[in-house]
Design an enzyme around this catalytic site. Structure first.
Site, PDB file in Angstrom:
ATOM      1  N   HIS A  98       0.887  -1.325  -0.012  1.00  0.00           N
ATOM      2  CA  HIS A  98       0.011  -0.070   0.054  1.00  0.00           C
ATOM      3  C   HIS A  98       0.865   1.321   0.116  1.00  0.00           C
ATOM      4  CE1 HIS A  98      -4.649   0.889   0.808  1.00  0.00           C
ATOM      5  NE2 HIS A  98      -3.998   1.521  -0.148  1.00  0.00           N
ATOM      6  N   ASP A 125      -9.990  -0.729   3.776  1.00  0.00           N
ATOM      7  CA  ASP A 125      -8.808  -1.277   4.233  1.00  0.00           C
ATOM      8  C   ASP A 125      -9.014  -1.848   5.829  1.00  0.00           C
ATOM      9  OD1 ASP A 125      -6.010  -1.710   5.423  1.00  0.00           O
ATOM     10  OD2 ASP A 125      -5.361  -0.284   3.829  1.00  0.00           O
ATOM     11  N   HIS A 127      -6.724  -1.405   7.792  1.00  0.00           N
ATOM     12  CA  HIS A 127      -6.013  -0.717   8.700  1.00  0.00           C
ATOM     13  C   HIS A 127      -6.240   0.740   8.287  1.00  0.00           C
ATOM     14  CE1 HIS A 127      -4.186  -4.749   8.186  1.00  0.00           C
ATOM     15  NE2 HIS A 127      -3.736  -4.456   9.595  1.00  0.00           N
ATOM     16  N   ASP A 129      -3.761   2.989   7.706  1.00  0.00           N
ATOM     17  CA  ASP A 129      -2.568   3.695   7.058  1.00  0.00           C
ATOM     18  C   ASP A 129      -2.183   4.927   7.311  1.00  0.00           C
ATOM     19  OD1 ASP A 129      -2.232   0.808   6.369  1.00  0.00           O
ATOM     20  OD2 ASP A 129      -3.108   1.235   4.258  1.00  0.00           O
ATOM     21  N   ASP A 229      -7.490  -2.145  -0.279  1.00  0.00           N
ATOM     22  CA  ASP A 229      -6.280  -3.201   0.265  1.00  0.00           C
ATOM     23  C   ASP A 229      -7.205  -4.285   0.379  1.00  0.00           C
ATOM     24  OD1 ASP A 229      -4.745  -4.553   2.131  1.00  0.00           O
ATOM     25  OD2 ASP A 229      -3.690  -2.611   2.763  1.00  0.00           O
ATOM     26  N   GLU A 274      -1.891  -5.079  -2.376  1.00  0.00           N
ATOM     27  CA  GLU A 274      -1.384  -6.127  -1.187  1.00  0.00           C
ATOM     28  C   GLU A 274      -1.856  -7.500  -1.633  1.00  0.00           C
ATOM     29  OE1 GLU A 274       0.587  -5.306   1.558  1.00  0.00           O
ATOM     30  OE2 GLU A 274       0.311  -3.513   1.835  1.00  0.00           O
TER      31      GLU A 274
HETATM   32 MN   LIG Z   1      -3.277  -0.472   3.556  1.00  0.00          MN
END
Ligand SMILES: [Mn+2]
Length: 303
Positions: A98, A125, A127, A129, A229, A274
Site C-alpha cells: 500500500h 482497508d 487498517h 494507514d 487493500d 497487497e
Molecule cells: Mn493498507
C-alpha cells in the site's frame, strides 16, 4: 471508458515479501479480458516501472524503511497517474504494497489541482494507514500512505511530486477498518477523517453503509478515487495478503460496495493493492481482485 492499467510491483513498504508479484498474479487472473468484455478499452503500460529487488537495497532509517527507493518509484507512479488523468483515462493502479498509494494520490492531487476539481478518496482497508514515523510501531511505510497524502509525515514523501497537500482529509472516508495503532488513531482524529469501522458496517449493513458513503462524497467532491487493500477481506476468502486479519468483508459485501460505487458516477480512478501470491491459495485473492475491478468498472450480473 478508457482504462489505463498502471502497475507498481513494489513490496518493500511492507515487512512480508511477495506483493511485488501482485500485478503479475492479477494479470494472470484475467484482468485485461474482464475489462475488454465490459466494452472498455484497456491500455497497459509496457515496460512498467522498474523497481530493484529488496535484497539489493539498504533499509535506511528504521522508522522509514526503504524511504529513498519508495520515494523514487512513487514519483514515477505519480507522474504516470497525473498524465493518465489529464489525458482522459481512468487510471487503474495495481500494487504492490500500500505504500504505492503515496504515488497514486500525489498524481491524482496534481492532476485535479490543474483541472480545478475537488476530489476525495475512499480507503477500503482493515487498517488506517495513517501512521507517521513517530507513531509507527514497525517503520513500514505502507502503514503511512494515507497520512502522507493528507500532509502528515516525512517531507520527502509529503512533498513528492509537488510541495502541496495532495488530499484534503475532509474528503476522505475509510471503510472496513478493524485494527488501528494507538498513535495512528490520534492522528486520524486530529485530521478529522470519516471512518466506518467493521463494527459500523455490521450495525448498518453494507447497503446502508455504501449509501452513506456515496452521499458523503456526492456532497463534497467532483471525482472519487477508491483504494482497495485486499486485507479488508476476510482471510477465509482472501488468504493472499500481507497482513491477514480475521473479521473482514465477505465476498458479497465487497462486490456490493464496488457496484454501488460504480453506480454513483463519481468514480474516476481505482487502486488494488497487497495481493501476495506467495501466501495465496490457487491465485484466488488475485481472482477476487479482478472481480472487484470488474464491478468497479460497471460490471453487473444481469443487465
Ligand atoms: Mn493498507
Amino acid at each position: 471508458m478508457k482504462i489505463r492499467v498502471i502497475e507498481l510491483p513494489l513490496d518493500f513498504g511492507a515487512s512480508r515479501r511477495g506483493s511485488d508479484m501482485g500485478p503479475s498474479a492479477i494479470r494472470l487472473a484475467g484482468l485485461r479480458q474482464a475489462i475488454q468484455e465490459l466494452g472498455h478499452t484497456c491500455e497497459e503500460a509496457f515496460p512498467g516501472i522498474s523497481v530493484p529487488a529488496q535484497e539489493f537495497l539498504e533499509v535506511g532509517d528504521p522508522q522509514l524503511k526503504y524511504l529513498a527507493p519508495i520515494a523514487e518509484a512513487c514519483e514515477e507512479l505519480a507522474r504516470r497517474v497525473e498524465q493518465a488523468v489529464l489525458e482522459g483515462y481512468f487510471p487503474l493502479v495495481l500494487g504492490g504494497d500500500h505504500s504505492i498509494a503515496i504515488g497514486t494520490l500525489a498524481g491524482l492531487g496534481a492532476a485535479y489541482q490543474k483541472q480545478g476539481l475537488r476530489w476525495g478518496t475512499l480507503w477500503v482497508d482493515a487498517h488506517g494507514d495513517f501512521n507517521t514515523p513517530e507513531t509507527s510501531p514497525s517503520g513500514n511505510i505502507h502503514g503511512m500512505s494515507l497520512a502522507i497524502a493528507c500532509g502528515y509525515g516525512h517531507p520527502d514523501l509529503v512533498h513528492l511530486h509537488g510541495a502541496f497537500r495532495k488530499l484534503d482529509p475532509a474528503h476522505v472516508a475509510l471503510v472496513g477498518v478493524r485494527d488501528l495503532d494507538p498513535g495512528e488513531k490520534l492522528n486520524m482524529k486530529k485530521a478529522g477523517l470519516s471512518v466506518f469501522t467493521m463494527t459500523d458496517v455490521d450495525r448498518l449493513g453494507m447497503a446502508e453503509t455504501v449509501r452513506r458513503l456515496v452521499s458523503f462524497f456526492r456532497e463534497r467532491v467532483d471525482r472519487l478515487h477508491v483504494s482497495v487493500d485486499m486485507d479488508v477481506m476476510d482471510p477465509m476468502v482472501a488468504p493472499g495478503v500481507g497482513i491477514p486479519l480475521a473479521g473482514g468483508f465477505t465476498y458479497r459485501e465487497v462486490l456490493l460496495l464496488a457496484e454501488e460505487l460504480a453506480a454513483s458516477g463519481l468514480l474516476a480512478s481505482a487502486e488494488l493493492v497487497e495481493v501476495n501470491p506467495v501466501l495465496d491459495v490457487r491465485n484466488q485473492t488475485a481472482h477476487m481482485a479482478v472481480e472487484i475491478a470488474r464491478r468497479l468498472l460497471g460490471g453487473r450480473v444481469y443487465e
